[in-house]
Scaffold this active site. Structure first.
Site, PDB file in Angstrom:
ATOM      1  N   LYS A 277      14.908  31.531  73.118  1.00 47.52           N
ATOM      2  CA  LYS A 277      13.897  31.245  74.141  1.00 47.52           C
ATOM      3  C   LYS A 277      14.403  30.196  75.132  1.00 47.52           C
ATOM      4  O   LYS A 277      14.056  30.230  76.310  1.00 47.52           O
ATOM      5  CB  LYS A 277      12.600  30.787  73.485  1.00 47.52           C
ATOM      6  CG  LYS A 277      11.888  31.898  72.712  1.00 47.52           C
ATOM      7  CD  LYS A 277      11.379  32.980  73.654  1.00 47.52           C
ATOM      8  CE  LYS A 277      10.503  33.990  72.939  1.00 47.52           C
ATOM      9  NZ  LYS A 277       9.996  35.039  73.852  1.00 47.52           N
TER      10      LYS A 277
ATOM     11  N   TYR B 282      15.131  31.797  67.081  1.00 45.65           N
ATOM     12  CA  TYR B 282      14.023  32.010  68.022  1.00 45.65           C
ATOM     13  C   TYR B 282      14.066  30.942  69.117  1.00 45.65           C
ATOM     14  O   TYR B 282      14.035  31.250  70.305  1.00 45.65           O
ATOM     15  CB  TYR B 282      12.716  31.929  67.244  1.00 45.65           C
ATOM     16  CG  TYR B 282      11.470  32.223  68.049  1.00 45.65           C
ATOM     17  CD1 TYR B 282      11.256  33.479  68.604  1.00 45.65           C
ATOM     18  CD2 TYR B 282      10.485  31.250  68.215  1.00 45.65           C
ATOM     19  CE1 TYR B 282      10.094  33.755  69.320  1.00 45.65           C
ATOM     20  CE2 TYR B 282       9.318  31.517  68.924  1.00 45.65           C
ATOM     21  CZ  TYR B 282       9.134  32.774  69.472  1.00 45.65           C
ATOM     22  OH  TYR B 282       7.975  33.040  70.172  1.00 45.65           O
TER      23      TYR B 282
ATOM     24  N   GLY C 156      17.738  41.840  85.456  1.00 47.03           N
ATOM     25  CA  GLY C 156      18.501  42.789  86.282  1.00 47.03           C
ATOM     26  C   GLY C 156      17.588  43.849  86.880  1.00 47.03           C
ATOM     27  O   GLY C 156      17.707  44.209  88.056  1.00 47.03           O
TER      28      GLY C 156
END
Ligand code: UDP
Length: 326
Positions: free
Chosen positions: A150, A146, A103
């Site tokens: 990702k 994790y 953003g």
């Protein structure tokens, strides 16, 4: 002067990236909430007018005043021990944190590179791993927090690229080592070197036949740098294809440190990948990049760093208190 925001700036990779961008004449804003990072890694930069540090958690709204040219999103726990201890924060920084930074990139019309990982391939069924392999991840295993964060991170990054026309880059980082790794984060390089320097036996997990391929940090930084300034929007593996079993690696460290430590065997952690080696054909083609520092030289430099630590640091057990994070 071009301005770059580096998240995870006080961490192992983030701090080396700060050094590189300062060296190349950028104004660098380092951001970190210091869960796993350490200010010691960037304290030499604080005196420079072209360096600023924001102590901020990127899972909360990220505000940077003025213009921004580049964002490097490297904030995340990155060792299995860390993400087992702070699983929710690991999920949040990869998902909510990445959303906030995308953003910000959109708002500032900045180019953003996000740090992905060989963990998106999970325990791979294809060897060596090419970028078009989809992976073999256990979503609910200990590494799932994790790996899936990702994987989500890559998806949302591509979506911002196609839907909002944000300039994005994705680097899939394979095992990397060098100065400023945390001694007690559980990763194998600092674990073995620390054990050797303290005169302890080296702990090999499983039978030691699992493989890894270790890349020296300066090579990795060069690869990231080239990818950021390339036109390539799809994921690129950056790592060193020189593969070794963990048992052989333990012997190398014993030889390098000149100690006569023994190797002892401990149980293999759940979902520990059996083999890992990057196929770097794409990086060679697109970035004209390949690693140039071999393990012998890289490990020598890394050992020098760990030898320079104080006795207190060498013997200190894990110093991070994660209890206030969720
Ligand atoms: N490992 C080991 N002894 C240790 C720490 C790690 O044998 O004291 C092994 C671990 O099980 C894995 C490999 O070394 O197979 C690399 O582990 P690391 O945590 O560095 O990275 P990752 O598993 O994420 O590649």
């Amino acid at each position: 002067m071009k301005k770059v925001l580096i998240t995870g700036a006080a961490g192992f990779l983030g701090s080396h990236l700060c050094d590189r961008f300062i060296h190349d004449g950028y104004h660098v804003i380092g951001m970190d909430n210091l869960i796993t990072g350490d200010l010691k890694n960037i304290e030499h930069l604080f005196k420079l007018p072209q360096f600023e540090f924001y102590n901020h958690d990127v899972t909360k709204f990220v505000h940077v005043p003025g213009e921004l040219d580049y964002i490097l999103h490297f904030a995340s726990p990155a060792s299995p021990i860390d993400y087992l201890k702070i699983p929710i924060q690991t999920l949040k920084v990869g998902s909510l944190g990445t959303h906030n930074l995308l953003g910000l990139a959109k708002e500032k019309k900045a180019r953003i590179i996000i740090a992905s990982t060989s963990e998106v391939y999970g325990d791979p069924l294809v060897h060596p791993q090419t970028e078009d392999y989809y992976g073999n991840v256990n979503t609910i295993g200990p590494r799932g927090v994790y790996d899936e964060a990702k994987r989500f991170q890559e998806s949302i990054t591509m979506a911002y690229n196609s839907y909002h026309n944000v300039e994005t880059r994705i680097v899939r980082i394979f095992n990397t080592y060098g100065p400023r790794m945390r001694l007690n984060d559980g990763r194998v390089v600092p674990a073995f070197i620390g054990q050797a320097l303290r005169g302890e036996d080296l702990t090999v997990f499983g039978d030691g036949s699992q493989t890894r391929s270790f890349c020296y940090v300066d090579d990795l930084v060069e690869g990231i740098y080239r990818l950021l300034f390339s036109d390539y929007v799809y994921p690129v593996n950056i790592g060193n294809p020189s593969e070794i079993t963990i048992a052989e690696f333990a012997e190398e460290i014993i030889k390098l440190t000149g100690t006569d430590q023994k190797v002892i065997y401990k149980p293999l952690p759940v979902n520990d990948p059996l083999q890992r080696q990057p196929d770097i054909t794409k990086a060679k083609e697109v970035l004209d990049w390949k690693p140039i520092i071999g393990r012998a030289e890289g490990m020598k430099r890394t050992l020098e760093y760990f030898k320079s630590l104080s006795e207190e640091e060498l013997y200190k057990s894990e110093h991070k208190d994660f209890s206030s994070y969720s």
